[in-house]
Write an enzyme that holds these catalytic residues in place. Structure first.
Site, short mmCIF file in Angstrom:
data_model
loop_
_atom_site.label_atom_id
_atom_site.label_comp_id
_atom_site.label_asym_id
_atom_site.label_seq_id
_atom_site.Cartn_x
_atom_site.Cartn_y
_atom_site.Cartn_z
N LEU A 146 -1.86 -1.81 1.61
CA LEU A 146 -2.29 -3.19 1.85
C LEU A 146 -1.58 -3.79 3.07
O LEU A 146 -0.57 -3.25 3.54
CB LEU A 146 -2.01 -4.01 0.59
N PRO A 147 -2.10 -4.92 3.59
CA PRO A 147 -1.55 -5.45 4.84
C PRO A 147 -0.06 -5.84 4.79
O PRO A 147 0.69 -5.52 5.70
CB PRO A 147 -2.42 -6.68 5.13
N THR B 197 3.49 -1.09 4.62
CA THR B 197 4.76 -1.48 5.24
C THR B 197 5.02 -2.93 4.86
O THR B 197 4.25 -3.81 5.25
CB THR B 197 4.68 -1.38 6.78
N LYS C 260 11.62 2.82 7.31
CA LYS C 260 10.45 2.51 8.13
C LYS C 260 10.77 1.38 9.13
O LYS C 260 10.46 1.46 10.31
CB LYS C 260 9.29 2.11 7.21
N LYS D 195 4.54 -7.11 13.73
CA LYS D 195 4.80 -7.27 12.29
C LYS D 195 6.08 -6.53 11.90
O LYS D 195 6.95 -7.06 11.22
CB LYS D 195 3.61 -6.72 11.49
P1 NAD Z 1 -6.22 -2.63 7.29
O1 NAD Z 1 -6.23 -4.11 7.48
O2 NAD Z 1 -7.16 -1.78 8.08
O3 NAD Z 1 -6.48 -2.28 5.73
C1 NAD Z 1 -6.01 -3.07 4.67
C2 NAD Z 1 -7.10 -3.08 3.61
O4 NAD Z 1 -6.61 -3.79 2.47
C3 NAD Z 1 -8.38 -3.80 4.07
O5 NAD Z 1 -9.50 -2.93 3.92
C4 NAD Z 1 -8.46 -5.01 3.13
O6 NAD Z 1 -9.80 -5.37 2.81
C5 NAD Z 1 -7.70 -4.50 1.92
N1 NAD Z 1 -7.19 -5.57 1.06
C6 NAD Z 1 -6.47 -6.66 1.41
N2 NAD Z 1 -6.17 -7.39 0.32
C7 NAD Z 1 -6.72 -6.74 -0.74
C8 NAD Z 1 -6.76 -6.99 -2.14
N3 NAD Z 1 -6.17 -8.08 -2.68
N4 NAD Z 1 -7.44 -6.13 -2.92
C9 NAD Z 1 -8.04 -5.04 -2.39
N5 NAD Z 1 -8.04 -4.74 -1.08
C10 NAD Z 1 -7.38 -5.58 -0.26
O7 NAD Z 1 -4.70 -2.18 7.52
P2 NAD Z 1 -4.17 -0.70 7.85
O8 NAD Z 1 -4.11 -0.50 9.32
O9 NAD Z 1 -4.88 0.28 6.99
O10 NAD Z 1 -2.64 -0.85 7.37
C11 NAD Z 1 -2.28 -0.83 6.00
C12 NAD Z 1 -0.77 -0.80 5.90
O11 NAD Z 1 -0.29 0.36 6.58
C13 NAD Z 1 -0.06 -1.99 6.54
O12 NAD Z 1 1.00 -2.38 5.73
C14 NAD Z 1 0.39 -1.45 7.89
O13 NAD Z 1 1.54 -2.13 8.38
C15 NAD Z 1 0.70 -0.01 7.53
N6 NAD Z 1 0.64 0.95 8.66
C16 NAD Z 1 -0.42 0.92 9.51
C17 NAD Z 1 -0.47 1.85 10.55
C18 NAD Z 1 -1.63 1.84 11.52
O14 NAD Z 1 -1.53 2.54 12.56
N7 NAD Z 1 -2.72 1.16 11.24
C19 NAD Z 1 0.56 2.78 10.72
C20 NAD Z 1 1.62 2.81 9.80
C21 NAD Z 1 1.64 1.88 8.76
#
Ligand code: NAD
Length: 296
Positions: A65-66, A94, A169, A244
């Site tokens: 999740l975000p 994260t 992390k 972030k």
């Molecule tokens: P994203 O925004 O693409 O995906 C998050 C998903 O969570 C979305 O599809 C959203 O609809 C869903 N969501 C939000 N609230 C919700 C709820 N209450 N119930 C159900 N679904 C819900 O984000 P991402 O890029 O996939 O990143 C996810 C996590 O991974 C973050 O914490 C980010 O910091 C971490 N991360 C991302 C990357 C990257 O390169 N994108 C790399 C390492 C870590």
């Protein structure tokens, strides 16, 4: 094979859930976004109506999740009341260390196993199943999580007790943010001093200034391996996500009474850059702020 609930099927979670399916697990998926859920179904997951349904009867539940507030909300309102005793909860998001510890305490009090398991590696690594997982939790919870995480990554490392995965992390990405800015500054100054960027790369990549930001993720187009700099900074690791993570580092340092002036400056620079260019470009695009291509 296990029954695994998966909540959060965005850029990262979508690929991760697909890899659990490929490994033979039954994946019960939920996301607030219908397109994200549809993509997961196309990858072989079963759609369920909510987070509580994803947790009911599952052996393990993965959240991706975000931010901390989303993880707290899902744990409080859906997972802790719905998962059967002994279910393993794995949060791969994260998030801040305080939230990671709070949800773990809540889950443990309800008889659940829990680990924080944030990842290194971006969207491509999530799809390819080559993520690195940094895991915080008890030895028993880590042992339970290892085979599940191994289906989504190539390295699964026990960082220590609850919150240690998030600590690793945050510290890793704070190092990355600071070294990327330092690498950009060095290329900008080298060029102003009359050095050819390729020549400077050839020297510094074999000298003491070498870092991952230089040799694996060079911010200068046409120099080093192919990177987002060669694609006008499209794709890669978004500036908003680096910002972030740097804010999480500053917050963690305040709570731990640690001095992190480099990371604090990196956070301020990324804040300024995001204000001018938005958060979507790859984080190495900060070189355009330093070399004057992006006007302040
Ligand atoms: P994203 O925004 O693409 O995906 C998050 C998903 O969570 C979305 O599809 C959203 O609809 C869903 N969501 C939000 N609230 C919700 C709820 N209450 N119930 C159900 N679904 C819900 O984000 P991402 O890029 O996939 O990143 C996810 C996590 O991974 C973050 O914490 C980010 O910091 C971490 N991360 C991302 C990357 C990257 O390169 N994108 C790399 C390492 C870590």
């Amino acid at each position: 094979m296990a029954i695994i609930g998966f909540i959060g099927l965005g850029n990262m979670g979508g690929g991760m859930a697909a890899n659990l399916v490929k490994a033979g697990h039954e994946v019960r998926a939920f996301d607030l976004s219908p397109p994200a859920l549809a993509a997961a179904v196309a990858a072989g997951c079963q759609a369920v109506a909510g987070a509580a349904e994803a947790a009911a009867g599952a052996d393990a539940v993965v959240t991706m999740l975000p931010a901390g507030k989303h993880v707290r909300q899902i744990y409080e309102t859906a997972l802790v009341g719905s998962a059967k005793a002994g279910t393993l909860l794995i949060d791969c998001s994260t998030i801040d260390i305080a939230s990671a510890r709070a949800v773990a305490a809540m889950a443990q009090a309800a008889g659940l196993e829990v680990v924080d398991a944030p990842v290194s590696g971006g969207i491509a690594a999530a799809q390819a199943g080559t993520l690195t997982f940094m895991v915080g939790g008890s030895a028993d919870a880590f042992a339970l999580s290892e085979p599940i995480l191994a289906a989504m990554g190539r390295a699964v490392i026990h960082a220590g007790p609850t919150g240690a995965g998030q600590a690793a992390k945050i510290c890793n990405n704070m190092l990355l943010g600071a070294t990327m800015i330092a690498t950009c500054e060095a290329f900008v100054l080298a060029q102003k001093l009359g050095l050819d960027p390729q020549t400077f790369y050839d020297i510094s990549s074999k000298a003491s200034g070498q870092s991952w930001s230089m040799t694996s993720y060079c911010p200068v187009a046409g120099v080093g391996p192919e990177t987002p700099a060669d694609r006008n900074f499209q794709g890669g690791f978004a500036t908003a996500l680096m910002l972030k993570d740097l804010k999480l580092a500053v917050e963690a340092a305040q709570g731990a009474d640690a001095s992190i002036p480099m990371a604090a400056n990196a956070a301020a620079l990324y804040q300024a850059f995001a204000g001018l260019a938005g958060g979507a470009l790859d984080f190495s695009a900060i070189i355009t702020l330093l070399d004057g291509r992006l006007t302040r």
